[in-house]
Design a protein around this motif. Sequence first.
Motif, PDB file in Angstrom:
ATOM      1  N   ILE A 147       0.845  -1.202   0.000  1.00  9.86           N
ATOM      2  CA  ILE A 147       0.000   0.000   0.000  1.00  9.86           C
ATOM      3  C   ILE A 147       0.874   1.244   0.000  1.00  9.86           C
ATOM      4  N   VAL A 148       1.922   1.239   0.854  1.00  9.26           N
ATOM      5  CA  VAL A 148       2.813   2.396   0.933  1.00  9.26           C
ATOM      6  C   VAL A 148       3.603   2.552  -0.359  1.00  9.26           C
ATOM      7  N   SER A 149       4.027   1.458  -0.939  1.00  9.68           N
ATOM      8  CA  SER A 149       4.782   1.520  -2.192  1.00  9.68           C
ATOM      9  C   SER A 149       3.924   2.093  -3.313  1.00  9.68           C
ATOM     10  N   PHE A 150       2.643   1.675  -3.364  1.00  6.74           N
ATOM     11  CA  PHE A 150       1.760   2.218  -4.407  1.00  6.74           C
ATOM     12  C   PHE A 150       1.497   3.702  -4.154  1.00  6.74           C
ATOM     13  N   TYR A 151       1.325   4.053  -2.894  1.00  4.51           N
ATOM     14  CA  TYR A 151       1.106   5.456  -2.534  1.00  4.51           C
ATOM     15  C   TYR A 151       2.280   6.318  -2.987  1.00  4.51           C
ATOM     16  N   ASN A 152       3.493   5.769  -2.922  1.00  5.40           N
ATOM     17  CA  ASN A 152       4.692   6.501  -3.317  1.00  5.40           C
ATOM     18  C   ASN A 152       5.021   6.346  -4.801  1.00  5.40           C
ATOM     19  N   GLY A 153       4.150   5.640  -5.554  1.00  9.84           N
ATOM     20  CA  GLY A 153       4.364   5.493  -6.990  1.00  9.84           C
ATOM     21  C   GLY A 153       5.425   4.494  -7.356  1.00  9.84           C
ATOM     22  N   GLU A 154       5.707   3.551  -6.488  1.00  4.23           N
ATOM     23  CA  GLU A 154       6.773   2.583  -6.736  1.00  4.23           C
ATOM     24  C   GLU A 154       6.264   1.297  -7.359  1.00  4.23           C
ATOM     25  N   ILE A 155       4.937   1.105  -7.397  1.00  2.00           N
ATOM     26  CA  ILE A 155       4.342  -0.113  -7.953  1.00  2.00           C
ATOM     27  C   ILE A 155       3.347   0.282  -9.028  1.00  2.00           C
ATOM     28  N   ASP A 156       3.347  -0.446 -10.129  1.00  2.00           N
ATOM     29  CA  ASP A 156       2.382  -0.226 -11.203  1.00  2.00           C
ATOM     30  C   ASP A 156       0.972  -0.517 -10.704  1.00  2.00           C
ATOM     31  N   VAL A 157       0.003   0.250 -11.177  1.00  2.00           N
ATOM     32  CA  VAL A 157      -1.365   0.109 -10.696  1.00  2.00           C
ATOM     33  C   VAL A 157      -1.923  -1.278 -10.965  1.00  2.00           C
ATOM     34  N   HIS A 158      -1.563  -1.871 -12.104  1.00  2.00           N
ATOM     35  CA  HIS A 158      -2.098  -3.194 -12.420  1.00  2.00           C
ATOM     36  C   HIS A 158      -1.523  -4.258 -11.484  1.00  2.00           C
ATOM     37  N   ALA A 159      -0.226  -4.145 -11.213  1.00  2.00           N
ATOM     38  CA  ALA A 159       0.401  -5.102 -10.295  1.00  2.00           C
ATOM     39  C   ALA A 159      -0.183  -4.950  -8.891  1.00  2.00           C
ATOM     40  N   PHE A 160      -0.345  -3.705  -8.468  1.00  2.00           N
ATOM     41  CA  PHE A 160      -0.909  -3.471  -7.138  1.00  2.00           C
ATOM     42  C   PHE A 160      -2.351  -3.965  -7.058  1.00  2.00           C
ATOM     43  N   ASN A 161      -3.117  -3.720  -8.098  1.00  2.00           N
ATOM     44  CA  ASN A 161      -4.514  -4.144  -8.110  1.00  2.00           C
ATOM     45  C   ASN A 161      -4.608  -5.669  -8.029  1.00  2.00           C
ATOM     46  N   SER A 162      -3.685  -6.354  -8.713  1.00  2.00           N
ATOM     47  CA  SER A 162      -3.689  -7.818  -8.659  1.00  2.00           C
ATOM     48  C   SER A 162      -3.384  -8.319  -7.257  1.00  2.00           C
ATOM     49  N   SER A 163      -2.507  -7.608  -6.571  1.00  2.00           N
ATOM     50  CA  SER A 163      -2.142  -8.041  -5.215  1.00  2.00           C
ATOM     51  C   SER A 163      -3.301  -7.919  -4.244  1.00  2.00           C
TER      52      SER A 163
END
Length: 701
Positions: A147-163
Amino acid sequence: MTALTLIFSLMFILPLAADKPAYASSKEAKMVTRTAPSSAKTVKSRPLREGKESPGAPPSGEGLDLKYTEGHFPPFNGGWRWVYRKKAVAVLKQELYKDDAFEAEVLKNGLGLTGSGKKTLTDEALVLAGGAKDRGDVEEAEAIRKIVSFYNGEIDVHAFNSSLSHAYSREYRLLGKFLVGYHYEKMGFYPEAQGYYSVILKEGKEGFVRSAAFFAGARLNYIEGRFARAKRLLQRSLAENFPGARIWLANTLLVKGEIEGAWRLYSEGTDRAIEDLDPITVVSLADILVLERKYGEARSLFTFLRLKHEKDPFLDAFFDLKSGDALLAEGRRDEALRAYSNVGERYKTGEGWAMSSLSKADVFVTDQDKGSLSRALAIYDELSRAGLPGSDYAYLGLASVQIGLGKYEDAMESADRFSSRYPDSPLRSDMNGYKSDAVSSLLDSLYASGNNLAVARLYARHGASIPFGKKAEGYLKAGKSLAALDLWPDAVNRLNSAIRIGKADVVEEAMITLARVYIKQRDAGSAERLLNGFVTSFPGSVYKAEAQAILYKAAFDGGEYEKVALTKNPPAGAAGLVLKARAMAKLGRHKEALAVYEQAVAEFQEKGDRGLLVQAYIGAADASFTLGRYATAAEGYKKAVAAMEGPDKGIYKSWALYRLARSYSILRNDGGKEESLKELTGLGSEFGGMAAPVLKEASGL
């Protein structure tokens, strides 16, 4: 003190703004609060045409009741101003995402953090994840880190959504879905964002993330123009005390025209400074200040917004013109006009020019004198051809002013041009209303002038445009004009339509007119049936005497000579006496007929009515001729010829001269006979084939 600082100082004491969000900046200044205002009477906003609601209402299809405080002009939520306000909101919405304070607040509350600022929140969250790992809760630690990595833009939205489909706890999964939805919202992918917010509302329990989803979804509905749904969601968010819900609910109520409710919410005050509010809210605050007659404060806010966005030509012009609107609402007409003109001088083309021109035209229209209306007409005409936002509204203004100046055919042409250029416009019904007004007014004008042919042509081409409330009257006027042109079948159709849908006064006149047409068509039975119903339905009608006269004529035309002859006091005065005498002659009662004809002649002469005098003279002469009183007959025919005038005189004159020649022949008055025949021969060119059989018989006398 700079000009900008002065503006801010004025704003700080305004008793308005939003609730204080938990993520407010440290620069916030306490603002004065005040009690809600008393109930203000409201009226529906109007376009230029009297009696119509403002065209171009917020196009949500939700039946919005647009209102504005009575006495104020112009309404911000109607007409062309609404078009440009929507564009301003579309431009300003990007400022909602500049500092990401909203996203940070959701992350903070969703994870139960206490700090502020992106780095502080990130560090605190990683400590939280480390603690979860130390406790052996690997899944929780992984969820927090992602969650923190996505918030900081470190993870692609599709990868984060899959997780998020992994076995995370509900709270972390829904927080992640919110961040994904907000990511799509910032990118402008609103359907995707709304989809994620909807999932949260379905799955989530009460809590900050669900309240945030209510708020975010509501704000998107506002931006997309679905104000009723935005209102419902904001009410839910406010019930859960979500920061910002109150002010955006006020913004929504304002646009919906629920002025009192909006003003009450604004008036509850805030401890957040105006410069820290989003610009859409500031625009809304300024708009309601105009409605609440706080014109100076409204202009301060519009000036603040203009200076803040002066590098954007559209917003610079828009907010400058809004200040002019505040001047106009205050009654400072000349100053408003100067403000509008100044914008037009800065922007010679494009939307700034269009808004300036439309604003000036509105002022000229309110002046209502012919010169001002002509100036407005020129502006609307130019704008209608420009193809800019608001050009369709310029067509409405053009048609309205053309009607006001009596240029009805021009207004009809403008309506047709509009329909050709904007076939799918939501303003079609408004323009159809203008065309209806133009057609109705032109029909009335032509009818009053007695131009029956023009009335018939207009109705044939544009009769469908006449509004239903005037349909019956239109049918009547068209029917009467068609009858005057001897176009009997068309007249019958129009008059019957007037009878079917008209009110009593129209129905009475239409029935009388239709009865006359039936008589002209030699349809005595239809006339009699119609008028028997008329007498029953309208016993006290002003047309009662005429109805009796037509019934009397119908009886004669229908061959009811005994009935006509037995009438002691025929209706229609001397005209009725002529009919009675003719009926007696038909029955062979020539002596009685002669007496009645003579009575009619005396009455015509006494009243100076020459309309049927010729027929009375000829009828009396015919009766005398039949009775063998040739000298009396000759005198009667001579009087008839002397009294003749008008286009129909020849028909009677040929007969009178023919019978006069026969009378002189029987009386052996050769000079009189020759003179009569000579005059009769001279009618040949005037009557063509009609005179031929008369001349043929007369030559054998």
